[in-house]
Design a protein around this motif. Sequence first.
Motif, PDB file in Angstrom:
ATOM      1  N   GLU A 121      90.037 -41.643  15.968  1.00  0.00           N
ATOM      2  CA  GLU A 121      89.296 -42.765  16.831  1.00  0.00           C
ATOM      3  C   GLU A 121      88.024 -42.297  17.292  1.00  0.00           C
ATOM      4  O   GLU A 121      87.047 -43.022  17.235  1.00  0.00           O
ATOM      5  CB  GLU A 121      90.258 -43.107  17.890  1.00  0.00           C
ATOM      6  N   TYR A 122      87.909 -41.022  17.732  1.00  0.00           N
ATOM      7  CA  TYR A 122      86.448 -40.575  18.261  1.00  0.00           C
ATOM      8  C   TYR A 122      85.528 -40.536  17.142  1.00  0.00           C
ATOM      9  O   TYR A 122      84.216 -40.794  17.479  1.00  0.00           O
ATOM     10  CB  TYR A 122      86.766 -39.188  19.214  1.00  0.00           C
ATOM     11  N   LEU A 123      85.905 -39.919  16.216  1.00  0.00           N
ATOM     12  CA  LEU A 123      85.197 -39.862  15.071  1.00  0.00           C
ATOM     13  C   LEU A 123      84.577 -41.163  14.381  1.00  0.00           C
ATOM     14  O   LEU A 123      83.363 -41.440  13.994  1.00  0.00           O
ATOM     15  CB  LEU A 123      85.562 -38.860  13.800  1.00  0.00           C
ATOM     16  N   LYS A 144      98.524 -27.359  21.885  1.00  0.00           N
ATOM     17  CA  LYS A 144      98.705 -27.230  20.557  1.00  0.00           C
ATOM     18  C   LYS A 144      97.157 -27.667  20.067  1.00  0.00           C
ATOM     19  O   LYS A 144      96.386 -27.914  20.625  1.00  0.00           O
ATOM     20  CB  LYS A 144      99.742 -28.529  20.366  1.00  0.00           C
ATOM     21  N   PHE A 145      97.134 -27.665  18.664  1.00  0.00           N
ATOM     22  CA  PHE A 145      95.981 -27.961  17.940  1.00  0.00           C
ATOM     23  C   PHE A 145      96.550 -29.275  16.889  1.00  0.00           C
ATOM     24  O   PHE A 145      97.418 -29.185  16.852  1.00  0.00           O
ATOM     25  CB  PHE A 145      95.181 -26.728  17.191  1.00  0.00           C
ATOM     26  N   PRO A 146      95.536 -29.762  16.488  1.00  0.00           N
ATOM     27  CA  PRO A 146      93.867 -29.718  16.327  1.00  0.00           C
ATOM     28  C   PRO A 146      93.272 -30.067  17.835  1.00  0.00           C
ATOM     29  O   PRO A 146      93.921 -30.828  18.468  1.00  0.00           O
ATOM     30  CB  PRO A 146      93.500 -30.410  15.137  1.00  0.00           C
ATOM     31  N   VAL A 147      92.047 -29.445  17.952  1.00  0.00           N
ATOM     32  CA  VAL A 147      91.242 -29.823  19.044  1.00  0.00           C
ATOM     33  C   VAL A 147      89.716 -29.869  18.666  1.00  0.00           C
ATOM     34  O   VAL A 147      89.452 -29.221  17.762  1.00  0.00           O
ATOM     35  CB  VAL A 147      91.233 -28.680  20.083  1.00  0.00           C
ATOM     36  N   LEU A 148      89.117 -31.067  19.022  1.00  0.00           N
ATOM     37  CA  LEU A 148      87.720 -31.231  18.546  1.00  0.00           C
ATOM     38  C   LEU A 148      86.952 -31.058  19.730  1.00  0.00           C
ATOM     39  O   LEU A 148      87.221 -31.653  20.850  1.00  0.00           O
ATOM     40  CB  LEU A 148      87.692 -32.704  18.008  1.00  0.00           C
ATOM     41  N   VAL A 149      85.711 -30.241  19.439  1.00  0.00           N
ATOM     42  CA  VAL A 149      84.650 -30.293  20.725  1.00  0.00           C
ATOM     43  C   VAL A 149      83.421 -30.550  20.201  1.00  0.00           C
ATOM     44  O   VAL A 149      83.069 -30.235  19.133  1.00  0.00           O
ATOM     45  CB  VAL A 149      84.666 -28.768  21.079  1.00  0.00           C
ATOM     46  N   ASP A 150      82.826 -31.584  20.993  1.00  0.00           N
ATOM     47  CA  ASP A 150      81.544 -32.115  20.817  1.00  0.00           C
ATOM     48  C   ASP A 150      80.880 -31.892  21.841  1.00  0.00           C
ATOM     49  O   ASP A 150      80.570 -32.831  22.624  1.00  0.00           O
ATOM     50  CB  ASP A 150      81.667 -33.529  20.446  1.00  0.00           C
ATOM     51  N   MET A 155      73.915 -29.611  18.614  1.00  0.00           N
ATOM     52  CA  MET A 155      75.114 -28.746  18.496  1.00  0.00           C
ATOM     53  C   MET A 155      76.169 -29.643  17.729  1.00  0.00           C
ATOM     54  O   MET A 155      76.373 -30.678  17.746  1.00  0.00           O
ATOM     55  CB  MET A 155      75.945 -28.621  19.714  1.00  0.00           C
ATOM     56  N   SER A 156      76.603 -28.664  16.578  1.00  0.00           N
ATOM     57  CA  SER A 156      77.552 -29.609  15.653  1.00  0.00           C
ATOM     58  C   SER A 156      78.980 -29.531  16.347  1.00  0.00           C
ATOM     59  O   SER A 156      79.284 -28.893  17.215  1.00  0.00           O
ATOM     60  CB  SER A 156      77.527 -28.732  14.173  1.00  0.00           C
ATOM     61  N   LEU A 157      79.926 -30.404  15.685  1.00  0.00           N
ATOM     62  CA  LEU A 157      81.150 -30.540  16.203  1.00  0.00           C
ATOM     63  C   LEU A 157      82.019 -29.124  15.878  1.00  0.00           C
ATOM     64  O   LEU A 157      81.611 -28.640  14.868  1.00  0.00           O
ATOM     65  CB  LEU A 157      81.739 -31.548  15.482  1.00  0.00           C
ATOM     66  N   GLU A 158      82.987 -28.949  16.504  1.00  0.00           N
ATOM     67  CA  GLU A 158      83.863 -27.887  16.357  1.00  0.00           C
ATOM     68  C   GLU A 158      85.266 -28.276  16.083  1.00  0.00           C
ATOM     69  O   GLU A 158      85.523 -29.155  17.325  1.00  0.00           O
ATOM     70  CB  GLU A 158      83.736 -26.597  17.334  1.00  0.00           C
TER      71      GLU A 158
END
Length: 225
Positions: free
Chosen positions: A71-73, A52-58, A1-4
């Motif tokens: 930092e997560y990336l 708020k955004f941005p939001v990263l889903v992994d 599953m790719s990042l969103e």
Amino acid sequence: MSLELYGHPFSSYTWKALIPLYANETPFDFRSLNPGDEEQGKFLKRVHAAGKFPVLVDGDRTVIEATSIIEYLAVHHPGPAPLIPADPDEAITARMLDRVFDNYVMANMNRVVAAYFLDRDNPMAGPRETPDSKEIQAGKRGLRQAYAWLERWLTDNKLPPHVSIVTSAAAPSLFYADWVERIPEDCPRLAALRAELLALPPVSRCVEDARYFRPYFPPGAPDRD
């Protein structure tokens, strides 16, 4: 599953998360948000403390706040772009500058923009009949102070190599800040940095993808960049 990545192409903080993804050619799906979409609003309120955004889903992991996303990336999806310097002291400096650009450039720019809204926390409420001139002047005053500090810092120090967390914070903040309060002639290093950042492919991609939305910039987008 790719990042969103959930965000909006005209959002400065969305740019901050997009730039490292583009720089490292990290596979991801961009989910463009419509501020007036009720279901998307419910999603943001569920995953973000302030909606708020941005939001990263992994996968089953959700990361909020643009700095934390970078930092997560850097940890989980590293690439050729050195998002966080490996040297601990250099990493401290990079994180310090990230806070400077967010808290004193981006925040003051947003203060000017928000002065045009009827409800500063809800742009969908519509524009004010007359912009809040005190807020505009306060935001511009804060920008001039931040510009002067950054010019002095750039005189005596070097930035981490691009693309870093500093690049990701500086590019969108300087891009939009210069629209509401031009970087003055006595800050040539800062003006040169802005031009340098806009020439980077990950940054220019954000600029071009957001061009359609320029008429919506409340203070009025200048005919440049």
